[in-house]
Write a protein that holds these residues in place. Sequence first.
Motif, PDB file in Angstrom:
ATOM      1  N   UNK A   1       4.163  -1.504  11.249  1.00  0.00           N
ATOM      2  CA  UNK A   1       2.709  -1.371  11.369  1.00  0.00           C
ATOM      3  C   UNK A   1       2.147  -2.357  12.380  1.00  0.00           C
TER       4      UNK A   1
ATOM      5  N   UNK B   1       0.022   4.480  15.133  1.00  0.00           N
ATOM      6  CA  UNK B   1       0.672   4.478  13.824  1.00  0.00           C
ATOM      7  C   UNK B   1      -0.376   4.662  12.722  1.00  0.00           C
ATOM      8  N   UNK B   2      -0.228   5.735  11.981  1.00  0.00           N
ATOM      9  CA  UNK B   2      -1.128   5.954  10.857  1.00  0.00           C
ATOM     10  C   UNK B   2      -0.555   5.302   9.615  1.00  0.00           C
ATOM     11  N   UNK B   3      -1.411   5.006   8.642  1.00  0.00           N
ATOM     12  CA  UNK B   3      -0.909   4.346   7.442  1.00  0.00           C
ATOM     13  C   UNK B   3      -1.680   4.812   6.207  1.00  0.00           C
ATOM     14  N   UNK B   4      -0.970   4.909   5.094  1.00  0.00           N
ATOM     15  CA  UNK B   4      -1.611   5.146   3.805  1.00  0.00           C
ATOM     16  C   UNK B   4      -1.037   4.131   2.827  1.00  0.00           C
ATOM     17  N   UNK B   5      -1.915   3.300   2.268  1.00  0.00           N
ATOM     18  CA  UNK B   5      -1.471   2.323   1.275  1.00  0.00           C
ATOM     19  C   UNK B   5      -1.623   2.910  -0.118  1.00  0.00           C
TER      20      UNK B   5
ATOM     21  N   UNK C   1      -7.283   2.553   1.048  1.00  0.00           N
ATOM     22  CA  UNK C   1      -7.143   3.154   2.366  1.00  0.00           C
ATOM     23  C   UNK C   1      -8.396   3.913   2.782  1.00  0.00           C
TER      24      UNK C   1
ATOM     25  N   UNK D   1      -7.169   9.664   2.249  1.00  0.00           N
ATOM     26  CA  UNK D   1      -6.465   8.679   3.072  1.00  0.00           C
ATOM     27  C   UNK D   1      -5.492   9.372   4.020  1.00  0.00           C
TER      28      UNK D   1
ATOM     29  N   UNK E   1      -5.500   9.607   8.140  1.00  0.00           N
ATOM     30  CA  UNK E   1      -4.352   9.222   8.965  1.00  0.00           C
ATOM     31  C   UNK E   1      -3.986  10.340   9.932  1.00  0.00           C
TER      32      UNK E   1
END
Lengths: 268, 283
Positions: free
Chosen positions: A50, A75-79, A83, A150, A154
């Motif tokens: 990330x 870069x996509x992200x899902x926590x 999010x 989320x 992304x």
Amino acid sequence: MSFIEIKNLWQRFGEQVVFEQLNARVERGEFVTIVGASGCGKTSFLNVLLGTQRPSRGRVLVAGQPLRDEPDAERGVVFQRYSVFPHLTVVQNVLIAREFEGSPLLGRLFGARRRRALAEVAELLQAVGLAEAANKYPCELSGGMQQRLAIAKALIKKPKILLLDEPFGALDPGIRADMHALLSALWREHRLTIFMVTHDLKEAFQLGSRLWVFDKIRRDRHSPEAYGAHITYDIPIDRNSNALRRGAQQTAVAQRRKYEAVPTAAGR
Amino acid sequence: MAALATAAAIQAIAMKKLINYTPSAWARVCLGLLPFAVLLAAYIVASDIRLAQNPSDKLLPSIGSMLAAVDRMALQPSRRSGEYLLWVDTASSLSRLALGVGISAAIALVVGVLNGAVPLLRANLSPLVRAISLVPPMAILPILFIVMGLGEGAKVSLIVIGITPFLIRDLQSRTLEIPAEQKIKAQTLGASSWQLIVRILLPQLLPRLIGSVRLSLGSAWLFLIAAEAIASTEGLGYRIFLVRRYLAMDVILPYVLWITWLAFVIDWMLDRCSRRLYPWFYR
């Protein structure tokens, strides 16, 4: 040359070695699921990808270029949580990505450009099943719907790499099965390259096209932190084998039935 | 032993534990008003006793003489200036308060958010803010009067100096409380530092700012009245300290009640505004 090349990656915090000597190549469109005991550096590894954490040694190349050491739109992200932006409605939460790129100063779109972006957002919300909830605030959504949101956020940036850090860890089993179906469909449709950390081995086998197990090979009983984790198993999973997929679907359906049959137990 | 026995008896009759009794809506209103009624009754009785002994007693004036004072201050023009004193005092006090609190809130929002969002700025400014917040504002009131004269500037500045450091520190920590995940997510959506501040942090801090302002209003009133008491020609604080010379409790007590009422209304309005403007914050 592979899409992503991980070259001799080490991460240490002071005396503690989190992971060491990670070497791997990942092709475009692979879905890598990462499992391992707690504290094995799975999330640390994701943070390096990330860009929020600098590796102590080694490097990661994406399409031959070194990774930028801060989060960006590549870069996509899902926590697992947090999010989504609580002060924006569902539509605004997704729209904001277009507003960031279209309006550097105000971060807001107006007029025709806004309408065009809204149409695109509506389509995306339809795809993740949030069309009905478009004007709600995240606090009015269930945990599963928040994670859908989320994911939608992304996806709008069409990131080269999607990073998922236990995205379904806080969800009920039935909703989890729905989310698996959604994620699989989106992965195929958008040809995404995904890294997903999970605690759930079954989920890892079901979703991934490739499974990594993080574990420590070497141990020193007198100083347990002296050695870090490696990728101890790198298992290809044939997601296109129909038998397996049907099997996965059946388990998902079975899980769903079980969940619906005992709503109170699952609700807890 | 007796107490234990009574407790046991109550338990036997009531069955439920005390903490499990909740008053109905009506009962809650009545229970809430009861202490006020008791205080009022106690005052009337005490006032009557004192006035019966000495009809010219000034310490606990009767309700009637207070109403007469209110009539004189609020509804009759002053014989000297022709102004309705209560309203003149209220207007000038409220405008000072609004100006002082407004300036403080604006400074606090900008500095607090920047401090919270940009680590380089935080390293630069945070120690200074902390040091300033430890200076007792009343101790520098003389400096303000010397530098700015006895006009409005000094009074407004006292409020600003008094509450801004608290507001900045509060907002800074509120900014830091916003989950790191949100900031990372915004960056993966393409946000620049500026866009992150303007679209993600600032809007989320506005309801928190209103909350902090509500907490700081008590101090703001304190500084306002202190400044007015020392150098002013009108204002609620000025009037109270002026009529103190004549022991005019019949004016002071209604003024105190009026100030309390104003403080309550401002607090209530801020709360309503915040709930209406930022519904997502209250769920």
